[in-house]
Write an enzyme that holds these catalytic residues in place. Structure first.
Site, PDB file in Angstrom:
ATOM      1  N   ASN A 182       4.547  12.663 -13.984  1.00 41.67           N
ATOM      2  CA  ASN A 182       5.535  11.729 -14.518  1.00 41.67           C
ATOM      3  C   ASN A 182       6.404  11.209 -13.378  1.00 41.67           C
ATOM      4  OD1 ASN A 182       4.877  12.577 -17.333  1.00 41.67           O
ATOM      5  ND2 ASN A 182       5.803  14.487 -16.645  1.00 41.67           N
TER       6      ASN A 182
ATOM      7  N   ASP B  72       2.552  11.080 -18.256  1.00 39.97           N
ATOM      8  CA  ASP B  72       1.211  11.575 -18.570  1.00 39.97           C
ATOM      9  C   ASP B  72       0.959  11.585 -20.076  1.00 39.97           C
ATOM     10  OD1 ASP B  72       2.178  14.088 -19.671  1.00 39.97           O
ATOM     11  OD2 ASP B  72       2.321  14.881 -17.631  1.00 39.97           O
TER      12      ASP B  72
ATOM     13  N   HIS C 264      17.899  -5.743 -12.372  1.00 42.73           N
ATOM     14  CA  HIS C 264      18.183  -4.887 -11.228  1.00 42.73           C
ATOM     15  C   HIS C 264      18.874  -3.609 -11.693  1.00 42.73           C
ATOM     16  CE1 HIS C 264      20.976  -3.845  -7.764  1.00 42.73           C
ATOM     17  NE2 HIS C 264      19.777  -3.418  -7.426  1.00 42.73           N
TER      18      HIS C 264
ATOM     19  N   TYR D 126      14.074  14.454 -18.083  1.00 41.28           N
ATOM     20  CA  TYR D 126      14.013  13.999 -19.475  1.00 41.28           C
ATOM     21  C   TYR D 126      15.177  13.061 -19.804  1.00 41.28           C
ATOM     22  CZ  TYR D 126      10.231  17.036 -21.247  1.00 41.28           C
ATOM     23  OH  TYR D 126       9.028  17.634 -21.503  1.00 41.28           O
TER      24      TYR D 126
ATOM     25  N   ASP E 113      14.550  -0.633  -5.991  1.00 39.73           N
ATOM     26  CA  ASP E 113      15.967  -0.813  -5.663  1.00 39.73           C
ATOM     27  C   ASP E 113      16.294  -0.267  -4.273  1.00 39.73           C
ATOM     28  OD1 ASP E 113      18.695  -1.227  -5.755  1.00 39.73           O
ATOM     29  OD2 ASP E 113      18.986  -0.187  -7.661  1.00 39.73           O
TER      30      ASP E 113
ATOM     31  N   TYR F 203       2.738  17.502 -15.689  1.00 45.22           N
ATOM     32  CA  TYR F 203       3.857  17.158 -14.807  1.00 45.22           C
ATOM     33  C   TYR F 203       3.591  15.887 -13.997  1.00 45.22           C
ATOM     34  CZ  TYR F 203       4.694  22.004 -16.011  1.00 45.22           C
ATOM     35  OH  TYR F 203       4.852  23.181 -16.707  1.00 45.22           O
TER      36      TYR F 203
END
Length: 156
Positions: free
Chosen positions: A132, A30, A22, A112, A64, A130
């Site tokens: 991701n 990508d 958890h 990142y 979550d 982009y």
């Protein structure tokens, strides 16, 4: 092969998803993402696009609900609110599985940094830039329990 499981869920990926606890996060990235550099654990799914992989992961991974934000996407450069078609597809996929959750944009180094701290990274062959996303794992509640009840993690 197993009944009822998306075949994109490889043995290594299923092991990783099950091993996560958890609050652990997993990134799906990508084909251009620096996965080897950023991943603590890297699972390669070359040849597969991001959205089908996201759909497969969301078919088994609880998100979550103990936190306000649990799904994050990368942005087009520093343009936080710009949506490329792949972002719209990712948001639609998440909405099908988690209709009450928002997909939160994270700009550049914020995204990142979160990937580098993630439990694992799934690198797809997605050619679009982009593309991701990060998912924060939740819990599976025992039967007959509501989200606000005290949860015993050893009772199913």
């Amino acid at each position: 092969m197993l009944k009822g499981l998306d075949p994109l869920l490889s043995p290594e990926l299923l092991f990783t998803l099950r091993a996560m606890g958890h609050g652990d996060e997993i990134a799906i990235v990508d084909g251009n993402y620096p996965g080897v550099e950023h991943a603590r654990r890297l699972i390669r799914l070359d040849g597969h696009r991001l959205v089908p992989v996201l759909n497969a992961v969301l078919s088994v991974l609880p998100i979550d609900d103990f936190v306000a934000e649990a799904i994050f996407r990368s942005t087009v450069k520093a343009e936080r609110d710009k949506l490329d078609p792949v972002h719209e597809e990712m948001i639609d996929c998440c909405a099908r599985h988690e209709p009450h959750r928002q997909v939160v944009p994270l700009v550049g180094q914020d995204f990142y940094g979160r990937v580098k701290a993630a439990h694992a990274v799934i690198q797809t062959g997605e050619p679009r830039l982009y593309a991701n996303i990060i998912l924060r794992k939740g819990v599976i509640y025992p039967k007959d329990a509501d989200a606000h009840a005290e949860v015993d993690p050893f009772v199913y």
